[in-house]
Design an enzyme around this catalytic site. Structure first.
Site, PDB file in Angstrom:
ATOM      1  N   HIS A  57       0.852  -1.187   0.000  1.00  0.00           N
ATOM      2  CA  HIS A  57       0.000   0.000   0.000  1.00  0.00           C
ATOM      3  C   HIS A  57       0.891   1.241   0.000  1.00  0.00           C
ATOM      4  O   HIS A  57       1.806   1.366   0.820  1.00  0.00           O
ATOM      5  CB  HIS A  57      -0.921   0.006   1.219  1.00  0.00           C
ATOM      6  CG  HIS A  57      -2.076  -0.933   1.101  1.00  0.00           C
ATOM      7  ND1 HIS A  57      -2.631  -1.587   2.176  1.00  0.00           N
ATOM      8  CD2 HIS A  57      -2.781  -1.331   0.011  1.00  0.00           C
ATOM      9  CE1 HIS A  57      -3.639  -2.339   1.760  1.00  0.00           C
ATOM     10  NE2 HIS A  57      -3.740  -2.203   0.454  1.00  0.00           N
ATOM     11  N   GLU A  60       1.758   3.398   3.034  1.00  0.00           N
ATOM     12  CA  GLU A  60       2.371   2.659   4.138  1.00  0.00           C
ATOM     13  C   GLU A  60       3.873   2.478   3.883  1.00  0.00           C
ATOM     14  O   GLU A  60       4.489   1.508   4.316  1.00  0.00           O
ATOM     15  CB  GLU A  60       1.657   1.320   4.313  1.00  0.00           C
ATOM     16  CG  GLU A  60       0.175   1.497   4.652  1.00  0.00           C
ATOM     17  CD  GLU A  60      -0.642   0.206   4.634  1.00  0.00           C
ATOM     18  OE1 GLU A  60      -0.037  -0.889   4.549  1.00  0.00           O
ATOM     19  OE2 GLU A  60      -1.879   0.295   4.685  1.00  0.00           O
ATOM     20  N   HIS A 202       2.108  -4.215   6.846  1.00  0.00           N
ATOM     21  CA  HIS A 202       1.205  -3.102   6.541  1.00  0.00           C
ATOM     22  C   HIS A 202       1.224  -2.140   7.720  1.00  0.00           C
ATOM     23  O   HIS A 202       1.949  -2.339   8.685  1.00  0.00           O
ATOM     24  CB  HIS A 202      -0.208  -3.629   6.271  1.00  0.00           C
ATOM     25  CG  HIS A 202      -0.354  -4.332   4.964  1.00  0.00           C
ATOM     26  ND1 HIS A 202      -0.770  -3.699   3.818  1.00  0.00           N
ATOM     27  CD2 HIS A 202      -0.124  -5.619   4.616  1.00  0.00           C
ATOM     28  CE1 HIS A 202      -0.800  -4.564   2.810  1.00  0.00           C
ATOM     29  NE2 HIS A 202      -0.400  -5.738   3.277  1.00  0.00           N
ATOM     30  N   GLU A 261       0.299  -5.267  11.101  1.00  0.00           N
ATOM     31  CA  GLU A 261       0.013  -3.838  10.990  1.00  0.00           C
ATOM     32  C   GLU A 261       0.900  -3.082  11.971  1.00  0.00           C
ATOM     33  O   GLU A 261       0.659  -3.062  13.170  1.00  0.00           O
ATOM     34  CB  GLU A 261      -1.469  -3.569  11.302  1.00  0.00           C
ATOM     35  CG  GLU A 261      -2.444  -4.276  10.376  1.00  0.00           C
ATOM     36  CD  GLU A 261      -2.644  -3.565   9.052  1.00  0.00           C
ATOM     37  OE1 GLU A 261      -2.079  -2.458   8.880  1.00  0.00           O
ATOM     38  OE2 GLU A 261      -3.369  -4.090   8.192  1.00  0.00           O
TER      39      GLU A 261
END
Length: 294
Positions: A57, A60, A202, A261
């Site tokens: 992403h 990110e 992520h 994450e």
């Protein structure tokens, strides 16, 4: 540290390449929409195959230098014969082959960091972004396709759930799975290498996702708990989430896969979180290597 983009990554890779290390090889899994090489780093020659990726992403991007911090520490330890985290005494390079893709979405990351001024797709990008010249929140690739909604794991169910019907900054997975060169390259490379475990970095939330529709191995939650203990992150059992890389890997191979994450806040995370996240990624990778060697 300031911005870390494709140019900075290429400079780091050139430094690694110039060291001519026997336990480290570099290559590319494919190319982005705009023709940029999507690099990989191979460390070690062992029979156990571990893969980690970052920068899927665009907003990110801070995970890219954090992952490269781990790579540089590990490679330096091997080069200087330092028993860093027990890597030599535990025989990491002889037992584990680590495959790192530090930046899967270079076109998107450049857009987030530099905007669309003078971009060859400037008009189309502005239209997809609702006319807003601020692209700092952009997650997708340069064609407005969210790469982590591109994988053939209940893809069409995820598309119906998200109800995003056109390209844009986030959450549009395209009309069909694996239409984008970045996601297609990662899937083909995964099928070729037959990894024993994967990690997808992520941000944000300081969470670890470890399951997918009960396709995961029975020990996946226990492994995830080890990773949570190492990082201080929280385990989350996801439901009603499909089409991600981790989801597809678990469904296809029945092996452990984790979406991690990192950090906490709003993407793109502020660069003052780099030191903390880099340390957490280091502990995450060390713990994963040890789990695979148990």
């Amino acid at each position: 540290m300031n911005l870390y983009g494709y140019q900075e990554l290429e400079q780091d890779l050139d430094r690694l390449r110039n060291r001519r290390l026997s336990m480290c090889e570099l290559g590319a899994i494919g190319h982005s929409v705009l023709g940029r090489r999507i690099p990989y780093i191979q460390i070690g020659k062992g029979p156990i195959q571990l893969h980690v990726n970052a920068g899927m992403h665009a907003n990110e991007w801070l995970n890219v230098p954090c992952l490269m911090h781990f790579v540089k520490c590990y490679v330096t330890a091997l080069e200087e014969q330092q028993d860093w985290h027990g890597c030599l005494s535990d025989g990491w390079p002889e037992q584990v082959t680590l495959w790192v893709v530090p930046m899967l979405n270079p076109d998107g990351i450049e857009l987030v960091q530099n905007g669309a001024d003078h971009h060859p797709f400037c008009k189309e990008l502005l239209e997809m972004n609702g006319g807003d010249p601020d692209f700092s929140g952009w997650k997708a690739n340069i064609r407005g396709i969210d790469l982590n909604d591109q994988f053939p794991a209940h893809f069409y169910e995820e598309a119906r759930r998200r109800s995003v019907t056109c390209p844009g900054p986030r959450d549009y997975g395209g009309e069909h799975p694996l239409t984008e060169p970045e996601s297609s390259a990662l899937a083909e490379w995964t099928m070729d290498k037959k990894f024993d475990a994967i990690i997808a970095l992520h941000s944000q939330g300081e969470e670890i996702y470890w399951n997918y529709r009960d396709y995961e191995p029975e020990f996946s939650e226990a492994w995830a708990q080890h990773l949570a203990n190492a990082t201080g992150y929280v385990l989350v059992k996801l439901t009603e989430s499909d089409a991600g890389y981790k989801d597809w890997f678990i469904q296809k191979y029945g092996k452990p896969g984790f979406t991690v994450e990192t950090g906490f806040g709003t993407n793109p995370l502020p660069v003052n979180q780099y030191t903390q996240i880099a340390a957490e990624v280091e502990r995450l990778m060390v713990s994963t290597m040890r789990l695979l060697l148990r």
